[in-house]
Design an enzyme around this catalytic site. Structure first.
Site, PDB file in Angstrom:
ATOM      1  N   LYS A 168      58.300  41.604  30.608  1.00 41.39           N
ATOM      2  CA  LYS A 168      57.668  42.115  31.830  1.00 41.39           C
ATOM      3  C   LYS A 168      57.984  43.613  31.970  1.00 41.39           C
ATOM      4  CE  LYS A 168      57.165  38.213  34.948  1.00 41.39           C
ATOM      5  NZ  LYS A 168      56.812  37.346  33.852  1.00 41.39           N
TER       6      LYS A 168
ATOM      7  N   ASP B 148      53.573  40.833  29.599  1.00 40.67           N
ATOM      8  CA  ASP B 148      53.052  40.140  30.780  1.00 40.67           C
ATOM      9  C   ASP B 148      52.436  41.163  31.733  1.00 40.67           C
ATOM     10  OD1 ASP B 148      54.029  37.737  29.849  1.00 40.67           O
ATOM     11  OD2 ASP B 148      55.623  37.550  31.340  1.00 40.67           O
TER      12      ASP B 148
ATOM     13  N   ARG C  54      45.589  38.168  26.479  1.00 43.41           N
ATOM     14  CA  ARG C  54      45.801  36.869  27.124  1.00 43.41           C
ATOM     15  C   ARG C  54      45.043  36.872  28.463  1.00 43.41           C
ATOM     16  NH1 ARG C  54      51.433  36.462  29.451  1.00 43.41           N
ATOM     17  NH2 ARG C  54      52.151  36.058  27.330  1.00 43.41           N
TER      18      ARG C  54
ATOM     19  N   GLY D 183      45.595  34.848  37.212  1.00 48.01           N
ATOM     20  CA  GLY D 183      46.356  35.835  37.995  1.00 48.01           C
ATOM     21  C   GLY D 183      47.297  35.143  38.967  1.00 48.01           C
TER      22      GLY D 183
ATOM     23  N   THR E  80      45.999  29.182  30.366  1.00 44.62           N
ATOM     24  CA  THR E  80      45.507  28.329  31.452  1.00 44.62           C
ATOM     25  C   THR E  80      45.785  26.862  31.162  1.00 44.62           C
ATOM     26  OG1 THR E  80      43.548  27.777  32.787  1.00 44.62           O
ATOM     27  CG2 THR E  80      43.173  28.120  30.447  1.00 44.62           C
TER      28      THR E  80
ATOM     29  N   ARG F  68      57.198  26.886  40.495  1.00 50.88           N
ATOM     30  CA  ARG F  68      56.568  25.762  39.779  1.00 50.88           C
ATOM     31  C   ARG F  68      56.529  24.523  40.678  1.00 50.88           C
ATOM     32  NH1 ARG F  68      55.762  29.291  36.781  1.00 50.88           N
ATOM     33  NH2 ARG F  68      53.866  29.146  37.952  1.00 50.88           N
TER      34      ARG F  68
HETATM   35  P1  FAD Z   1      44.790  26.396  38.165  1.00 48.86           P
HETATM   36  O1  FAD Z   1      43.589  26.766  38.966  1.00 48.86           O
HETATM   37  O2  FAD Z   1      46.157  26.568  38.755  1.00 48.86           O
HETATM   38  O3  FAD Z   1      44.661  24.922  37.698  1.00 48.86           O
HETATM   39  C1  FAD Z   1      43.428  24.493  37.129  1.00 48.86           C
HETATM   40  C2  FAD Z   1      43.535  23.077  36.689  1.00 48.86           C
HETATM   41  O4  FAD Z   1      44.504  22.961  35.652  1.00 48.86           O
HETATM   42  C3  FAD Z   1      43.999  22.111  37.763  1.00 48.86           C
HETATM   43  O5  FAD Z   1      42.961  21.715  38.608  1.00 48.86           O
HETATM   44  C4  FAD Z   1      44.541  20.992  36.899  1.00 48.86           C
HETATM   45  O6  FAD Z   1      43.481  20.225  36.388  1.00 48.86           O
HETATM   46  C5  FAD Z   1      45.200  21.744  35.774  1.00 48.86           C
HETATM   47  N1  FAD Z   1      46.611  22.007  36.090  1.00 48.86           N
HETATM   48  C6  FAD Z   1      47.147  23.176  36.480  1.00 48.86           C
HETATM   49  N2  FAD Z   1      48.476  23.051  36.647  1.00 48.86           N
HETATM   50  C7  FAD Z   1      48.781  21.765  36.374  1.00 48.86           C
HETATM   51  C8  FAD Z   1      49.986  20.996  36.395  1.00 48.86           C
HETATM   52  N3  FAD Z   1      51.162  21.518  36.759  1.00 48.86           N
HETATM   53  N4  FAD Z   1      49.927  19.696  36.063  1.00 48.86           N
HETATM   54  C9  FAD Z   1      48.748  19.136  35.730  1.00 48.86           C
HETATM   55  N5  FAD Z   1      47.564  19.810  35.718  1.00 48.86           N
HETATM   56  C10 FAD Z   1      47.579  21.099  36.023  1.00 48.86           C
HETATM   57  N6  FAD Z   1      49.850  35.340  35.481  1.00 48.86           N
HETATM   58  C11 FAD Z   1      49.974  36.665  35.650  1.00 48.86           C
HETATM   59  O7  FAD Z   1      49.584  37.187  36.698  1.00 48.86           O
HETATM   60  N7  FAD Z   1      50.513  37.455  34.664  1.00 48.86           N
HETATM   61  C12 FAD Z   1      50.920  36.935  33.472  1.00 48.86           C
HETATM   62  O8  FAD Z   1      51.397  37.673  32.607  1.00 48.86           O
HETATM   63  C13 FAD Z   1      50.769  35.535  33.259  1.00 48.86           C
HETATM   64  N8  FAD Z   1      51.131  34.977  32.097  1.00 48.86           N
HETATM   65  C14 FAD Z   1      50.894  33.634  31.894  1.00 48.86           C
HETATM   66  C15 FAD Z   1      51.184  33.066  30.654  1.00 48.86           C
HETATM   67  C16 FAD Z   1      50.875  31.743  30.406  1.00 48.86           C
HETATM   68  C17 FAD Z   1      51.175  31.156  29.077  1.00 48.86           C
HETATM   69  C18 FAD Z   1      50.276  30.944  31.444  1.00 48.86           C
HETATM   70  C19 FAD Z   1      49.922  29.503  31.194  1.00 48.86           C
HETATM   71  C20 FAD Z   1      50.038  31.493  32.673  1.00 48.86           C
HETATM   72  C21 FAD Z   1      50.342  32.822  32.931  1.00 48.86           C
HETATM   73  N9  FAD Z   1      50.092  33.396  34.167  1.00 48.86           N
HETATM   74  C22 FAD Z   1      50.229  34.749  34.326  1.00 48.86           C
HETATM   75  C23 FAD Z   1      49.804  32.540  35.350  1.00 48.86           C
HETATM   76  C24 FAD Z   1      48.315  32.414  35.619  1.00 48.86           C
HETATM   77  O9  FAD Z   1      47.820  33.618  36.150  1.00 48.86           O
HETATM   78  C25 FAD Z   1      48.036  31.286  36.640  1.00 48.86           C
HETATM   79  O10 FAD Z   1      48.671  31.586  37.853  1.00 48.86           O
HETATM   80  C26 FAD Z   1      48.522  29.913  36.193  1.00 48.86           C
HETATM   81  O11 FAD Z   1      48.294  29.724  34.830  1.00 48.86           O
HETATM   82  C27 FAD Z   1      47.742  28.811  36.934  1.00 48.86           C
HETATM   83  O12 FAD Z   1      46.385  28.906  36.673  1.00 48.86           O
HETATM   84  P2  FAD Z   1      45.528  27.865  35.747  1.00 48.86           P
HETATM   85  O13 FAD Z   1      44.624  28.697  34.918  1.00 48.86           O
HETATM   86  O14 FAD Z   1      46.415  26.945  35.028  1.00 48.86           O
HETATM   87  O15 FAD Z   1      44.600  27.174  36.786  1.00 48.86           O
END
Ligand code: FAD
Length: 278
Positions: free
Chosen positions: A73, A107, A158, A162, A201, A260
């Site tokens: 970060k 990140d 990546r 957000g 995601t 989380r």
């Molecule tokens: P969401 O809208 O949260 O979830 C979509 C769907 O995914 C849900 O409806 C469900 O079906 C499934 N799902 C999500 N979580 C779960 C769970 N716990 N259990 C079961 N099903 C679930 N953000 C930043 O701002 N900066 C970064 O550098 C950054 N790096 C990241 C690196 C990685 C590897 C990942 C995975 C995420 C990162 N993020 C980062 C976080 C990201 O921005 C999102 O806040 C986070 O990933 C949640 O969004 P989502 O795309 O999973 O969708």
């Protein structure tokens, strides 16, 4: 020591514990991204100490022959202390990473850091043969322009929805609007990117879209998900696509673990069940 209930989302407090979890995940077919938790340091010693830890980790990854990379970060590497501090620490990490053939992710944090982060990526990715990646956030209105600017570079991008709540004037707030922006970015990335794309995601619909676009355009991509989230799916996906698990660790685990637990009802129930022992 971290309590057993946090083990699902955090690999432990020490580098040794994180490497042990990384090795175990490699055994199950997952590649890993190691992130030492820490951000917004205002003490130069803290930023320098995390730099040294990343450097040690890169050497250990190589010595243990792990399928692992790291993610840093900018404010952990001292961006709040000055852009020169951040860039000095990042360059030191990248130099060692180059010697050990280790990929380094940057990140993306809140919008106040976006310009400095993107500039650091732009200026280092060529010199490091594309062995650097940066995260782009769909909730920021500027991101399509940023993607266009970065797409011709050789590193990896990546794409995430957000994680930071940003001012309304510069961001999308409604979940459906962020999802739309994310879909648009995925399409743009598969059309424009010369380097690789990483889908950060857990969202099935977005992963299906990426798989479809990969078929159409042939652009290479990988999927990245967090430790402790949809792990069964991670292993299933690993059979067909390059799958990375993002593994956080370190003594600053509490606020990450709390985030989380709070983001989904199921995670909160998991935490409660662990506390009451059922
Ligand atoms: P969401 O809208 O949260 O979830 C979509 C769907 O995914 C849900 O409806 C469900 O079906 C499934 N799902 C999500 N979580 C779960 C769970 N716990 N259990 C079961 N099903 C679930 N953000 C930043 O701002 N900066 C970064 O550098 C950054 N790096 C990241 C690196 C990685 C590897 C990942 C995975 C995420 C990162 N993020 C980062 C976080 C990201 O921005 C999102 O806040 C986070 O990933 C949640 O969004 P989502 O795309 O999973 O969708």
């Amino acid at each position: 020591m971290i309590p057993p209930i946090a083990n699902r989302f955090v690999a432990g407090e020490s580098i040794a514990e994180a490497l042990e979890v990384a090795a175990a995940q490699n055994q199950t077919g997952l590649s890993v991204i190691l992130n030492q938790l820490g951000e917004h340091y205002d003490d130069p010693a803290a930023a320098a100490s995390d730099r040294d830890d990343y450097i040690r980790m890169i050497r250990d990854i190589d010595a243990m022959e792990l399928d692992a990379c790291i993610s840093v970060k900018p404010t952990q590497l001292g961006l709040d202390l000055g852009e020169d501090v951040f860039r000095g620490h990042l360059d030191a990490i990248l130099d060692v990473a180059a010697d050990h053939d280790t990929f380094v992710w940057i990140d993306m944090e809140d919008h106040k850091t976006t310009d400095a982060t993107i500039e650091a990526y732009e200026e280092t990715v060529q010199a490091h043969d594309g062995q650097v990646g940066v995260c782009l956030q769909a909730n920021l209105r500027r991101t399509s322009d940023d993607l266009e600017r970065l797409a011709p570079l050789p590193g990896k991008l990546r794409l995430v929805k957000g994680a930071y709540k940003e001012p309304k004037a510069i961001s999308y707030r409604k979940r459906s609007r962020v999802d739309q922006a994310y879909r648009d970015l995925i399409k743009q990335a598969f059309e424009q990117c010369d380097g690789g794309i990483a889908m950060g995601t857990h969202d099935d619909a977005m992963l299906e879209l990426a798989a479809k676009l990969h078929e159409e355009h042939g652009t290479p991509y990988e999927v990245q998900m967090l430790m402790g989230v949809r792990e069964e799916l991670q292993r299933e996906l690993a059979e067909n696509v390059e799958m990375y698990q993002y593994i956080p660790f370190g003594d600053k685990w509490l606020s990450y673990f709390y985030r989380r637990l709070m983001e989904r009802k199921e995670n909160l129930l998991f935490g409660l069940r662990a506390v009451i022992g059922r």
